[in-house]
Design an enzyme around this catalytic site. Sequence first.
Site, PDB file in Angstrom:
ATOM      1  N   GLU A  94       0.829  -1.209   0.000  1.00  0.00           N
ATOM      2  CA  GLU A  94       0.000   0.000   0.000  1.00  0.00           C
ATOM      3  C   GLU A  94       0.862   1.258   0.000  1.00  0.00           C
ATOM      4  OE1 GLU A  94      -2.770   0.002   3.302  1.00  0.00           O
ATOM      5  OE2 GLU A  94      -3.098  -2.148   3.043  1.00  0.00           O
ATOM      6  N   CYS A 107       3.313   8.312   1.205  1.00  0.00           N
ATOM      7  CA  CYS A 107       3.740   7.380   2.251  1.00  0.00           C
ATOM      8  C   CYS A 107       3.958   6.032   1.583  1.00  0.00           C
ATOM      9  CB  CYS A 107       2.646   7.301   3.313  1.00  0.00           C
ATOM     10  SG  CYS A 107       2.968   6.069   4.576  1.00  0.00           S
ATOM     11  N   CYS A 114       5.776  -7.493   7.688  1.00  0.00           N
ATOM     12  CA  CYS A 114       6.740  -6.962   8.661  1.00  0.00           C
ATOM     13  C   CYS A 114       6.960  -8.016   9.732  1.00  0.00           C
ATOM     14  CB  CYS A 114       6.169  -5.688   9.301  1.00  0.00           C
ATOM     15  SG  CYS A 114       7.279  -4.874  10.468  1.00  0.00           S
ATOM     16  N   CYS A 118       4.824  -5.349  16.397  1.00  0.00           N
ATOM     17  CA  CYS A 118       4.164  -4.367  17.263  1.00  0.00           C
ATOM     18  C   CYS A 118       2.698  -4.779  17.452  1.00  0.00           C
ATOM     19  CB  CYS A 118       4.245  -2.966  16.648  1.00  0.00           C
ATOM     20  SG  CYS A 118       5.927  -2.365  16.484  1.00  0.00           S
ATOM     21  N   CYS A 121      -0.406  -3.077  15.528  1.00  0.00           N
ATOM     22  CA  CYS A 121      -0.216  -2.767  14.102  1.00  0.00           C
ATOM     23  C   CYS A 121      -0.753  -3.873  13.196  1.00  0.00           C
ATOM     24  CB  CYS A 121       1.273  -2.543  13.839  1.00  0.00           C
ATOM     25  SG  CYS A 121       1.636  -2.153  12.117  1.00  0.00           S
ATOM     26  N   CYS A 338      -1.951   2.378   7.301  1.00  0.00           N
ATOM     27  CA  CYS A 338      -1.382   1.326   6.486  1.00  0.00           C
ATOM     28  C   CYS A 338      -1.720  -0.075   6.962  1.00  0.00           C
ATOM     29  CB  CYS A 338       0.127   1.487   6.440  1.00  0.00           C
ATOM     30  SG  CYS A 338       0.856   1.331   8.048  1.00  0.00           S
TER      31      CYS A 338
HETATM   32  N1  SAH Z   1       8.001   0.340  10.893  1.00  0.00           N
HETATM   33  C1  SAH Z   1       8.031   1.763  11.000  1.00  0.00           C
HETATM   34  C2  SAH Z   1       7.087   2.496  10.068  1.00  0.00           C
HETATM   35  C3  SAH Z   1       5.694   1.972   9.878  1.00  0.00           C
HETATM   36  S1  SAH Z   1       4.317   2.454  10.782  1.00  0.00           S
HETATM   37  C4  SAH Z   1       7.772   2.192  12.425  1.00  0.00           C
HETATM   38  O1  SAH Z   1       7.455   1.360  13.243  1.00  0.00           O
HETATM   39  O2  SAH Z   1       7.949   3.370  12.721  1.00  0.00           O
HETATM   40  C5  SAH Z   1       4.182   4.167  10.949  1.00  0.00           C
HETATM   41  C6  SAH Z   1       3.676   4.574  12.338  1.00  0.00           C
HETATM   42  O3  SAH Z   1       2.324   4.146  12.582  1.00  0.00           O
HETATM   43  C7  SAH Z   1       4.510   3.985  13.461  1.00  0.00           C
HETATM   44  O4  SAH Z   1       4.719   4.959  14.441  1.00  0.00           O
HETATM   45  C8  SAH Z   1       3.607   2.891  13.988  1.00  0.00           C
HETATM   46  O5  SAH Z   1       3.936   2.538  15.304  1.00  0.00           O
HETATM   47  C9  SAH Z   1       2.252   3.537  13.857  1.00  0.00           C
HETATM   48  N2  SAH Z   1       1.123   2.608  13.871  1.00  0.00           N
HETATM   49  C10 SAH Z   1       1.069   1.327  13.461  1.00  0.00           C
HETATM   50  N3  SAH Z   1      -0.162   0.807  13.656  1.00  0.00           N
HETATM   51  C11 SAH Z   1      -0.907   1.787  14.175  1.00  0.00           C
HETATM   52  C12 SAH Z   1      -2.269   1.876  14.588  1.00  0.00           C
HETATM   53  N4  SAH Z   1      -3.093   0.832  14.493  1.00  0.00           N
HETATM   54  N5  SAH Z   1      -2.720   3.055  15.085  1.00  0.00           N
HETATM   55  C13 SAH Z   1      -1.875   4.126  15.170  1.00  0.00           C
HETATM   56  N6  SAH Z   1      -0.594   4.101  14.802  1.00  0.00           N
HETATM   57  C14 SAH Z   1      -0.099   2.952  14.320  1.00  0.00           C
END
Ligand code: SAH
Length: 345
Positions: A94, A107, A114, A118, A121, A338
């Site tokens: 995406e 973006c 991944c 986390c 996510c 995303c």
């Molecule tokens: N892997 C990288 C970039 C991808 S995500 C990273 O971890 O920074 C971009 C941002 O969105 C990151 O800060 C991530 O923690 C956050 N993110 C992921 N899932 C999310 C969600 N469900 N709600 C809010 N932020 C989220």
Amino acid sequence: MYENTKADLLSMKSDELEKFVVSLGHPRYRAKQIWQWMYRAKDFSEMSNLPEKMRSELSEAAVINVPEIEKKLVSAADGTVKYLFRLKDGNLIESVLMRYRYGLSLCVSSQCGCRMGCRFCASTLDGLIRNLMPSEILGQLIAAQTDSGERVSHIVLMGIGEPLDNYDNVIRFIRLASSPDGLGISCRNISLSTCGVVPNILRLAEEGLPVTLSVSLHASDDVARSDLMPVNRAWGIDALLAACALYFKKTGRRISFEYTLIANKNDSREEADRLSRLLKKYFKSGVHVNIIPLNPVKEREYRTVDRRCAARFSEFLQKNSINATVRRTLGPDINASCGQLRRSH
Ligand code: SAH
């Protein structure tokens, strides 16, 4: 079927493409023609100033990894566009195109899936499928520019994947995107977001690429952060912030911390105060906290906070002289965060 034994032209620098073209027995100037076509998303069959025979020979030997648009959602609210792209091997990623006063920002995804795990996510739910090639990251920009008919001036590496877990390909991508004969996007307009792969933050500080580093912090103590983000078990908060301070010192670039607010988890006054103390320990100035209300993922148990709670958290930080803003939500009607479109597809 996609054969990755073919030469990946869009991952090449201009001198490498020249060498490749010459190795096939063609004159050097042909490389420049191919270069111009591929940066306009054209495939070999459309390269009308190349001889027919050369075009078919090229399509046998090489590939141009601009992804195809599988699906496109346009927000009626603010014009944000979400692309679901299909890679040559059928995998889906995406990108999100956002409109700001200063221009268009894309973006981009850096991996297919991944492995960072986390817990809030969507991108990590099925693990890592594979790294993206430099061409496949660049291809997202070329596809979005061609589709919109407008120049993209800013890049955020905040889509699917952990950019610092695909280090070499991401660095090559940044060099191609920022090169004047590539996309010509200044490093200052490129942000890279990481969950905190510390050794590669330290490497990045030495690359001479002044990109903006965004660090996903999301908690102010190791127990809470390790629970939310397994990467913290490998490199804890102190190692992470020390690496960030070094990055700031080496590059002079202000660090931006992302802080996803989760109801009853990390949204309290005490948490804001602890976060402020922590950041002040490592930075006298030059930090910014970007507060992101959690975007609930249906497979996860966490709840989000309302705008008022996010604004309050931001005020707590500002009272402690920490620069903070609540991220504006773009594309609320197209689920622009995303990882979620790819999963539902
Ligand atoms: N892997 C990288 C970039 C991808 S995500 C990273 O971890 O920074 C971009 C941002 O969105 C990151 O800060 C991530 O923690 C956050 N993110 C992921 N899932 C999310 C969600 N469900 N709600 C809010 N932020 C989220």
